[in-house]
Scaffold this motif. Structure first.
Motif, PDB file in Angstrom:
ATOM      1  N   LEU A 144       0.857  -1.195   0.000  1.00  0.00           N
ATOM      2  CA  LEU A 144       0.000   0.000   0.000  1.00  0.00           C
ATOM      3  C   LEU A 144       0.891   1.243   0.000  1.00  0.00           C
ATOM      4  CD1 LEU A 144      -2.694   1.564   0.528  1.00  0.00           C
ATOM      5  CD2 LEU A 144      -2.393   1.046   2.959  1.00  0.00           C
ATOM      6  N   PHE A 145       0.680   2.132  -0.961  1.00  0.00           N
ATOM      7  CA  PHE A 145       1.551   3.313  -1.046  1.00  0.00           C
ATOM      8  C   PHE A 145       0.778   4.524  -1.535  1.00  0.00           C
ATOM      9  CE2 PHE A 145       1.724   3.588  -5.637  1.00  0.00           C
ATOM     10  CZ  PHE A 145       1.323   2.313  -6.013  1.00  0.00           C
ATOM     11  N   GLU A 146       1.285   5.692  -1.167  1.00  0.00           N
ATOM     12  CA  GLU A 146       0.828   6.932  -1.796  1.00  0.00           C
ATOM     13  C   GLU A 146       1.840   7.237  -2.908  1.00  0.00           C
ATOM     14  OE1 GLU A 146      -0.151  10.030   1.538  1.00  0.00           O
ATOM     15  OE2 GLU A 146       1.055   8.431   2.374  1.00  0.00           O
ATOM     16  N   PRO A 147       1.394   7.494  -4.127  1.00  0.00           N
ATOM     17  CA  PRO A 147       2.357   7.798  -5.196  1.00  0.00           C
ATOM     18  C   PRO A 147       3.177   9.051  -4.880  1.00  0.00           C
ATOM     19  CG  PRO A 147       0.167   7.438  -6.101  1.00  0.00           C
ATOM     20  CD  PRO A 147       0.011   7.456  -4.611  1.00  0.00           C
ATOM     21  N   VAL A 148       2.555   9.991  -4.186  1.00  0.00           N
ATOM     22  CA  VAL A 148       3.283  11.126  -3.598  1.00  0.00           C
ATOM     23  C   VAL A 148       2.785  11.182  -2.157  1.00  0.00           C
ATOM     24  CG1 VAL A 148       3.596  13.639  -3.605  1.00  0.00           C
ATOM     25  CG2 VAL A 148       3.312  12.420  -5.786  1.00  0.00           C
ATOM     26  N   GLN A 149       3.690  11.101  -1.188  1.00  0.00           N
ATOM     27  CA  GLN A 149       3.200  11.126   0.194  1.00  0.00           C
ATOM     28  C   GLN A 149       2.602  12.492   0.507  1.00  0.00           C
ATOM     29  OE1 GLN A 149       6.256   9.740   2.928  1.00  0.00           O
ATOM     30  NE2 GLN A 149       5.323   7.706   2.962  1.00  0.00           N
ATOM     31  N   GLY A 150       1.393  12.487   1.066  1.00  0.00           N
ATOM     32  CA  GLY A 150       0.672  13.737   1.299  1.00  0.00           C
ATOM     33  C   GLY A 150       0.948  14.311   2.676  1.00  0.00           C
ATOM     34  N   ALA A 151       0.212  13.818   3.682  1.00  0.00           N
ATOM     35  CA  ALA A 151       0.373  14.344   5.040  1.00  0.00           C
ATOM     36  C   ALA A 151       1.827  14.232   5.505  1.00  0.00           C
ATOM     37  CB  ALA A 151      -0.547  13.600   5.994  1.00  0.00           C
TER      38      ALA A 151
ATOM     39  N   TYR B 234      -7.503  12.622  -8.972  1.00  0.00           N
ATOM     40  CA  TYR B 234      -8.401  13.607  -9.546  1.00  0.00           C
ATOM     41  C   TYR B 234      -7.739  14.876 -10.056  1.00  0.00           C
ATOM     42  CZ  TYR B 234     -12.755  11.414  -9.684  1.00  0.00           C
ATOM     43  OH  TYR B 234     -13.759  10.616 -10.092  1.00  0.00           O
ATOM     44  N   GLY B 235      -6.647  14.688 -10.783  1.00  0.00           N
ATOM     45  CA  GLY B 235      -6.095  15.828 -11.511  1.00  0.00           C
ATOM     46  C   GLY B 235      -5.082  16.643 -10.754  1.00  0.00           C
ATOM     47  N   ARG B 236      -5.000  16.450  -9.477  1.00  0.00           N
ATOM     48  CA  ARG B 236      -4.184  17.292  -8.614  1.00  0.00           C
ATOM     49  C   ARG B 236      -2.732  17.434  -9.088  1.00  0.00           C
ATOM     50  NH1 ARG B 236      -4.416  21.458  -5.926  1.00  0.00           N
ATOM     51  NH2 ARG B 236      -6.559  20.948  -5.372  1.00  0.00           N
ATOM     52  N   THR B 237      -2.186  16.369  -9.653  1.00  0.00           N
ATOM     53  CA  THR B 237      -0.765  16.407 -10.041  1.00  0.00           C
ATOM     54  C   THR B 237      -0.572  16.737 -11.524  1.00  0.00           C
ATOM     55  OG1 THR B 237      -0.737  14.050 -10.558  1.00  0.00           O
ATOM     56  CG2 THR B 237      -0.172  14.667  -8.294  1.00  0.00           C
ATOM     57  N   GLY B 238      -1.655  17.040 -12.225  1.00  0.00           N
ATOM     58  CA  GLY B 238      -1.532  17.356 -13.660  1.00  0.00           C
ATOM     59  C   GLY B 238      -1.937  16.201 -14.545  1.00  0.00           C
ATOM     60  N   LYS B 239      -2.080  15.017 -13.961  1.00  0.00           N
ATOM     61  CA  LYS B 239      -2.721  13.887 -14.643  1.00  0.00           C
ATOM     62  C   LYS B 239      -3.879  13.469 -13.734  1.00  0.00           C
ATOM     63  CE  LYS B 239       1.421  12.066 -16.962  1.00  0.00           C
ATOM     64  NZ  LYS B 239       1.191  12.239 -18.404  1.00  0.00           N
ATOM     65  N   MET B 240      -4.816  12.691 -14.258  1.00  0.00           N
ATOM     66  CA  MET B 240      -5.958  12.333 -13.407  1.00  0.00           C
ATOM     67  C   MET B 240      -5.478  11.666 -12.125  1.00  0.00           C
ATOM     68  SD  MET B 240      -8.921  13.351 -13.920  1.00  0.00           S
ATOM     69  CE  MET B 240      -9.946  12.375 -12.843  1.00  0.00           C
ATOM     70  N   PHE B 241      -4.507  10.747 -12.275  1.00  0.00           N
ATOM     71  CA  PHE B 241      -3.961  10.060 -11.101  1.00  0.00           C
ATOM     72  C   PHE B 241      -2.439  10.156 -11.135  1.00  0.00           C
ATOM     73  CE2 PHE B 241      -8.158   8.411 -11.681  1.00  0.00           C
ATOM     74  CZ  PHE B 241      -8.658   8.424 -10.383  1.00  0.00           C
ATOM     75  N   ALA B 242      -1.837  10.331  -9.964  1.00  0.00           N
ATOM     76  CA  ALA B 242      -0.377  10.480  -9.911  1.00  0.00           C
ATOM     77  C   ALA B 242       0.319   9.222 -10.402  1.00  0.00           C
ATOM     78  CB  ALA B 242       0.056  10.816  -8.485  1.00  0.00           C
ATOM     79  N   SER B 243      -0.313   8.057 -10.232  1.00  0.00           N
ATOM     80  CA  SER B 243       0.295   6.807 -10.706  1.00  0.00           C
ATOM     81  C   SER B 243       0.687   6.910 -12.182  1.00  0.00           C
ATOM     82  CB  SER B 243      -0.705   5.647 -10.572  1.00  0.00           C
ATOM     83  OG  SER B 243      -0.964   5.376  -9.229  1.00  0.00           O
ATOM     84  N   GLN B 244      -0.086   7.698 -12.925  1.00  0.00           N
ATOM     85  CA  GLN B 244       0.160   7.801 -14.365  1.00  0.00           C
ATOM     86  C   GLN B 244       1.491   8.495 -14.678  1.00  0.00           C
ATOM     87  OE1 GLN B 244      -3.752   9.536 -14.744  1.00  0.00           O
ATOM     88  NE2 GLN B 244      -4.465   7.860 -16.033  1.00  0.00           N
ATOM     89  N   HIS B 245       1.979   9.320 -13.775  1.00  0.00           N
ATOM     90  CA  HIS B 245       3.301   9.943 -13.996  1.00  0.00           C
ATOM     91  C   HIS B 245       4.396   8.891 -13.971  1.00  0.00           C
ATOM     92  CE1 HIS B 245       2.174  14.195 -13.687  1.00  0.00           C
ATOM     93  NE2 HIS B 245       1.369  13.847 -12.712  1.00  0.00           N
ATOM     94  N   PHE B 246       4.140   7.817 -13.249  1.00  0.00           N
ATOM     95  CA  PHE B 246       5.184   6.807 -13.058  1.00  0.00           C
ATOM     96  C   PHE B 246       4.944   5.572 -13.923  1.00  0.00           C
ATOM     97  CE2 PHE B 246       4.616   9.172  -9.046  1.00  0.00           C
ATOM     98  CZ  PHE B 246       5.885   9.732  -8.930  1.00  0.00           C
ATOM     99  N   GLY B 247       3.984   5.662 -14.837  1.00  0.00           N
ATOM    100  CA  GLY B 247       3.674   4.523 -15.704  1.00  0.00           C
ATOM    101  C   GLY B 247       3.077   3.351 -14.944  1.00  0.00           C
TER     102      GLY B 247
END
Ligand SMILES: Cc1ncc(COP(=O)(O)O)c(C=O)c1O
Length: 441
Positions: free
Chosen positions: A225-232, A266-279
């Motif tokens: 279980l991971f956050e693609p970008v850690q938030g808190a 939901y778009g926050r990182t410039g793609k719908m999901f941050a996972s998409q930045h990392f393929g």
């Protein structure tokens, strides 16, 4: 309401706010720790007005909830329309059209061109509990791996994987006893004192060579279980390589990847999901916060073959109510029709470049990181990177008194997560206030 900028008419908290705050503190749970004495009264777009008539520019959007702006007209219109036809039939026992329509929309925007299923719920934590239960059911394996400094929520399942600080865990033991933890690539403060890229990703090596060789067997592990970008944890962006190693390992051992996109989604990182930045094409992906722009809703989307549990294995009475489903559909419509992702990319780059200029002038800014309109600023006292926690809190308070809502993340970071529809002029107004606060410090 025609807000044109922040406006302080009485030093906040004003007289009306003070009365409410006093009552709140006497009656509501003391576990709620508020960032600033704001008593929200109304809001629109990127602005929030308090009960005394002060107007604040919102650089926090309720931790990314009001993603397309407060009370976006398309979302409000969709909700009003649904209120006039059907407010509720429970989805344990019956069917509704909005749930199905939203599922069709979601499957198009979530990563992976494969058959999927969705389970709706009401909060980020619930979406995580759903993912954990589902992964265990499907794999019939015992363990799950989480990351140090990760935040996944407050229900018992989600909390068992939350490791941002001890106050989230202390007093609640024993937690759900299946988690093992491993370092996240927090390169600015590498736990192994190494520099990227010469570090050879020692942090992932700890997972593959220590955790999976000495503590738990990969073939008894249901999920990572991971956050693609850690938030808190402080808006920490891992190197792309991290996910490549992780997903190769998971695939080899049949371990499910659960991407917690409750904040990054939901778009926050410039793609719908941050996972998409990392393929990445996670097996399970969770979303909430911006999902319905302020209405309580969440979803757990999984590969069809992974969501294979029996009838009754997982349900919830209020899940997926039609009003909220319509709000969620409207959010996707706005993101598409108003080119929100492009705005996030362009304005996110601008915000970051301006912050980097500030960094040249203010050495307290140790690190700037993030993606799109999700940017963390880590504040440090000195070259040894001593966390400037108190200074961070002073900046948040000073900004509040000038009409800017800022939020904290990690030990000494500010998190900038304004509505995704924010424009250049509004960003500049916020930046000016931030610089004033830095100067005063
Ligand atoms: C990444 C992440 N996961 C899960 C959660 C929990 O969501 P909720 O507070 O809606 O339960 C949060 C909340 O901040 C989050 O940031």
């Amino acid at each position: 309401m025609n807000y044109t900028g922040p406006k302080i008419v009485t030093p906040p908290p004003g007289p009306k706010a003070r009365v409410i705050i006093e009552k709140d503190l006497a009656m509501l749970s003391p576990s709620l720790t508020r960032t600033a004495p704001l008593v929200g009264y109304r809001a629109e777009g990127v602005y929030v007005e308090d009960i005394d008539g002060n107007v604040f520019l919102d650089f926090g959007s309720g931790i990314g909830v009001t993603g397309v702006g407060h009370r976006h007209p398309t979302v409000i219109a969709a909700v009003k329309k649904q209120l006039d036809t059907l407010v509720f039939v429970n989805s344990l026992d019956y069917y509704t059209l909005p749930q199905v329509e939203l599922a069709e929309m979601l499957f198009k925007v979530t990563p992976g061109d494969f058959p999927k299923r969705v389970f709706y719920s009401n909060s980020g934590s619930e979406s995580i509990d759903t993912a954990i239960k589902m992964a265990k059911w499907h794999s019939r394996r015992a363990y799950g791996v989480g990351f140090i400094n990760g935040f996944h929520g407050r229900t018992v399942g989600a909390m068992s994987f939350t490791t941002t600080n001890l106050t989230a865990r202390r007093g609640f033991a024993p937690l759900y006893p299946i988690g093992q933890f491993t370092p996240y690539p927090y390169c600015y403060r590498c736990l192994f004192n190494r520099e990227y890229p010469s570090c050879d990703m020692e942090c992932v090596g700890y997972l593959t060579d220590v955790v999976f060789k000495k503590i738990i067997a990969p073939d008894e592990t249901a999920f990572i279980l991971f956050e693609p970008v850690q938030g808190a944890g402080g808006y920490i962006v891992p190197p792309k390589e991290f996910f490549t190693i992780l997903s190769d390992f998971a695939e080899k051992h049949g371990i499910l990847l659960i991407a917690d996109e409750v904040q990054t989604g939901y778009g926050r990182t410039g793609k719908m999901f941050a996972s998409q930045h990392f393929g990445l094409e996670p097996d399970i992906i969770t979303m909430s916060k911006a999902f319905a722009n302020g209405f309580p809703a969440a979803a757990t989307v999984a590969r069809k073959e992974v969501m294979d549990w029996d009838g009754n294995a997982h349900e919830g009475t209020l899940n997926g109510g039609p009003v909220i489903m319509e709000a969620a559909k409207a959010v996707l419509k706005v993101i598409d029709e108003e080119n929100v992702l492009e705005n996030v990319r362009v304005e996110g780059d601008y915000l970051r470049s301006q912050l980097e200029e500030l960094q040249q002038r203010y050495p307290i800014i140790g690190d700037i990181r993030g993606m799109g309109l999700m940017i963390g600023i880590e504040l440090v006292k000195d070259e040894k990177k001593t966390p400037a926690r108190e200074e961070r809190d002073r900046i948040i308070n000073a900004a509040f008194s000038k009409g800017l809502l800022l939020m904290a993340a990690g030990e000494s970071s500010l998190r900038l997560i304004p509505p995704m529809i924010i424009n250049r002029q509004q960003l500049d107004m916020g930046l000016t206030i931030m610089e004033d606060c830095l100067k005063e410090l």
